[in-house]
Write a protein that holds these residues in place. Structure first.
Motif, PDB file in Angstrom:
ATOM      1  N   VAL A  56       0.839  -1.208   0.000  1.00 36.43           N
ATOM      2  CA  VAL A  56       0.000   0.000   0.000  1.00 36.43           C
ATOM      3  C   VAL A  56       0.867   1.248   0.000  1.00 36.43           C
ATOM      4  CG1 VAL A  56      -1.636   1.360   1.345  1.00 36.43           C
ATOM      5  CG2 VAL A  56      -2.000  -1.090   1.068  1.00 36.43           C
ATOM      6  N   LEU A  57       1.885   1.276   0.848  1.00 38.30           N
ATOM      7  CA  LEU A  57       2.717   2.476   0.927  1.00 38.30           C
ATOM      8  C   LEU A  57       3.503   2.708  -0.356  1.00 38.30           C
ATOM      9  CD1 LEU A  57       4.040   2.337   4.602  1.00 38.30           C
ATOM     10  CD2 LEU A  57       2.332   3.876   3.634  1.00 38.30           C
ATOM     11  N   GLU A  58       4.027   1.657  -0.937  1.00 36.48           N
ATOM     12  CA  GLU A  58       4.757   1.821  -2.195  1.00 36.48           C
ATOM     13  C   GLU A  58       3.845   2.406  -3.276  1.00 36.48           C
ATOM     14  OE1 GLU A  58       7.466  -0.801  -5.346  1.00 36.48           O
ATOM     15  OE2 GLU A  58       6.292  -1.812  -3.787  1.00 36.48           O
ATOM     16  N   ALA A  62       3.850   6.265  -4.958  1.00 32.53           N
ATOM     17  CA  ALA A  62       3.951   6.409  -6.420  1.00 32.53           C
ATOM     18  C   ALA A  62       2.821   7.258  -6.984  1.00 32.53           C
ATOM     19  CB  ALA A  62       3.935   5.027  -7.068  1.00 32.53           C
ATOM     20  N   HIS A  63       1.631   7.197  -6.354  1.00 36.85           N
ATOM     21  CA  HIS A  63       0.475   7.953  -6.834  1.00 36.85           C
ATOM     22  C   HIS A  63       0.285   9.283  -6.086  1.00 36.85           C
ATOM     23  CE1 HIS A  63      -0.521   3.969  -8.519  1.00 36.85           C
ATOM     24  NE2 HIS A  63      -1.277   4.628  -9.389  1.00 36.85           N
ATOM     25  N   ASP A 173       8.178   4.478   1.170  1.00 40.72           N
ATOM     26  CA  ASP A 173       8.329   3.904  -0.170  1.00 40.72           C
ATOM     27  C   ASP A 173       8.110   2.394  -0.196  1.00 40.72           C
ATOM     28  OD1 ASP A 173      10.594   2.936   1.054  1.00 40.72           O
ATOM     29  OD2 ASP A 173      12.015   3.805  -0.381  1.00 40.72           O
ATOM     30  N   GLY A 174       7.725   1.823   0.965  1.00 45.92           N
ATOM     31  CA  GLY A 174       7.473   0.391   1.041  1.00 45.92           C
ATOM     32  C   GLY A 174       8.625  -0.428   1.565  1.00 45.92           C
ATOM     33  N   THR A 175       9.776   0.204   1.817  1.00 50.42           N
ATOM     34  CA  THR A 175      10.935  -0.512   2.346  1.00 50.42           C
ATOM     35  C   THR A 175      10.662  -0.997   3.762  1.00 50.42           C
ATOM     36  OG1 THR A 175      12.457   0.822   1.025  1.00 50.42           O
ATOM     37  CG2 THR A 175      13.384  -0.346   2.911  1.00 50.42           C
ATOM     38  N   VAL A 176      10.933  -2.271   4.022  1.00 46.99           N
ATOM     39  CA  VAL A 176      10.763  -2.856   5.353  1.00 46.99           C
ATOM     40  C   VAL A 176      12.092  -2.815   6.085  1.00 46.99           C
ATOM     41  CG1 VAL A 176      10.072  -4.908   6.658  1.00 46.99           C
ATOM     42  CG2 VAL A 176       8.945  -4.377   4.483  1.00 46.99           C
ATOM     43  N   GLU A 470      10.286  18.793  -3.148  1.00 47.58           N
ATOM     44  CA  GLU A 470       9.488  19.021  -4.343  1.00 47.58           C
ATOM     45  C   GLU A 470       9.785  17.964  -5.404  1.00 47.58           C
ATOM     46  OE1 GLU A 470       7.042  21.195  -4.580  1.00 47.58           O
ATOM     47  OE2 GLU A 470       7.480  21.802  -2.514  1.00 47.58           O
ATOM     48  N   ARG A 471       8.713  17.464  -5.988  1.00 48.39           N
ATOM     49  CA  ARG A 471       8.903  16.483  -7.075  1.00 48.39           C
ATOM     50  C   ARG A 471       9.410  17.179  -8.324  1.00 48.39           C
ATOM     51  NH1 ARG A 471       5.651  11.501  -7.098  1.00 48.39           N
ATOM     52  NH2 ARG A 471       4.917  11.111  -4.994  1.00 48.39           N
ATOM     53  N   ASN A 472      10.194  16.459  -9.111  1.00 49.87           N
ATOM     54  CA  ASN A 472      10.698  17.025 -10.379  1.00 49.87           C
ATOM     55  C   ASN A 472       9.565  17.162 -11.391  1.00 49.87           C
ATOM     56  OD1 ASN A 472      13.336  17.110  -9.415  1.00 49.87           O
ATOM     57  ND2 ASN A 472      13.740  14.970  -9.995  1.00 49.87           N
TER      58      ASN A 472
END
Length: 472
Positions: A56-58, A62-63, A173-176, A470-472
């Motif tokens: 879910v977090l990943e 991303a969205h 980002d989903g990293t455990v 800030e996103r690119n």
């Protein structure tokens, strides 16, 4: 602005995702969220494993959809309110006790386990989890870790952070990751465990915790002491702690709190300041009780009584444990404006109580004070008529004055409830601009997209924007 959460259908089974109005509405706030502050999430997810949380977090990152972790909803500072909508991540289905290792005094649990279940599992082995808060029966371990909760026994046993050995957690980002160790001590690398504890779900979502346990004491005695005035009660508390009495719990209730508790529980507490006590020992408990009694007598205690058995002790504590409910239901025309949670050095405890009560008398408002006195923690609320805008404004000002005075005394705005969004305005006053910016730097490093619980702890960036790169 609503977020498109349709991507969740590819991440979790339908049974673990809800976009129904009633479910979303039930996750729009917690105990500390007024109706006008609630924010309805766009979707609610119910992960059942670490893999679910990670997926879910990943996808949410991303969205660019924010995710707010949700435990039992018992927080008092809006900690679980989804300030920017998006996804509310309800952790209550991850509620297993995974393992108990009595020889190591350890228990592994998932975050959705209620505190009472932890104690129940530990008790089978003659053990218990000492730092449970007063709301432990209705609060989850994950929520306690997120807010670094503590409770009545903190004066002897410390707060939840002191009893967490190892955490499994998922980054935005989903990293455990795994933080800490099952060893009782470690100096290996950065202390990420204690960074995650108390971060209110803004840095990571905890999916497993290894907790330390303690042996149930052979001797447990509880009682109460009644004083003629509040100054004697608070001075007796401070003197008891300074004198090194081995007390497990020492709680204050002022006369107004006793009156409100009587109305709610039907108890017959005297309308007088009182101190509730509990002693834990394996031997020599009467010596500590007599030591404490002698100190209280030097502060003109009028009654010092110990319960005869566990049933009487439970009845004795009922009024104190129900204070949060009692305040809410006491008077239909008066509402507690906010839940005060200041903590000061023990030498300042009498002074901060006197300051709060002085403001109450000056402005003719009811300000009941109670709390975990042994560690300098004061819970208080200004009771106001919410239909009277001027009284509400005055109540908020009194509340704020007490918080600021506590900080000036070397204390803190929050001893156990966290910052959430209810106390963001005090963060810089307490820590300074440089320290708060350092906190933001940590947030940006671990969650650069500000996916996790945005809008909490920080009063925005110095430029007034969300705490994100800030996103690119």
């Amino acid at each position: 602005m609503p977020h498109d959460c349709s991507f969740l259908s590819a991440v979790l089974p339908d049974s673990q995702v809800s976009v129904g109005d009633s479910v979303r509405a039930s996750h729009a706030g917690d105990w500390g969220t007024r109706d006008d502050q609630k924010v309805t999430p766009d979707a609610v997810v119910f992960p059942e494993s670490t893999e679910d949380v990670s997926a879910v977090l990943e996808a949410a990152t991303a969205h660019d959809v924010p995710v707010t972790p949700y435990a039992a909803g018992t927080s008092l500072e809006g900690n679980a309110t989804p300030a920017f909508a998006g996804i509310s991540m309800d952790m209550t289905r991850m509620n297993a006790v995974l393992d108990v290792r009595p020889d190591d005094f350890q228990i592994d649990v998932e975050p959705g386990v209620f505190g009472g279940k932890v104690d129940e599992s530990a008790a089978k082995h003659g053990l218990f989890f000492p730092p449970l808060p007063s709301s432990g029966e209705i609060s989850t371990i994950g929520g306690m870790i997120a807010n670094d909760a503590s409770g009545m026994k903190t004066v002897k046993y410390g707060e939840v952070a002191d009893w967490v050995l190892e955490l499994e957690a998922v980054l935005a980002d989903g990293t455990v990751i795994t933080a800490g160790s099952k060893a009782v001590k470690t100096s290996s690398g950065y202390n990420l465990k204690d960074l995650i504890i108390g971060s209110e779900g803004t840095l990571a979502v905890v999916t497993r915790a290894t907790l330390r346990l303690a042996g149930i004491p052979e001797q447990i005695r509880g009682g109460r002491a009644i004083f003629e005035n509040l100054e004697d009660a608070t001075s007796a508390i401070a003197d008891t702690i300074r004198s090194g009495v081995d007390v497990a719990t020492i709680e204050l209730m002022d006369a107004e709190s006793a009156m409100i508790a009587n109305a709610y529980t039907g108890s017959s507490l005297p309308d007088a300041p009182m101190v509730f006590l509990e002693f834990h020992a394996n031997h020599g408990i009467e010596r500590e009780i007599n030591f404490c009694k002698s100190i209280f007598e030097s502060h003109d205690v009028t009654r010092f009584e110990m319960a005869a058995d566990e049933a009487e002790m439970a009845k004795l504590w009922e009024a104190r444990k129900d204070m949060a409910f009692a305040l809410q239901s006491w008077d239909e025309n008066l509402t507690p404006n906010k839940s005060g949670d200041i903590t000061v050095p023990i030498s300042k405890y009498p002074e901060i109580i006197a300051f709060a009560k002085g403001l109450a008398a000056e402005h003719d408002l009811l300000v009941p004070c109670f709390g975990h006195a042994g560690d300098g923690n004061v819970h208080y609320s200004v009771m106001v008529d919410v239909s009277d805008d001027q009284e509400v404004e005055l109540g908020d000002r009194i509340y704020s004055d007490v918080v600021k005075r506590a900080i000036e005394m070397g204390g803190t705005a929050t001893g156990e409830h966290g910052i959430g969004w209810g106390k963001r305005e005090y963060l810089e006053f307490e820590h300074g601009a440089g320290t708060v910016e350092a906190m933001r730097a940590v947030k940006r490093a671990l969650d650069p997209t500000d996916t996790l619980n945005p809008g909490k702890i920080f009063p925005e960036t110095a430029e007034g924007k969300r705490v994100r790169l800030e996103r690119n």
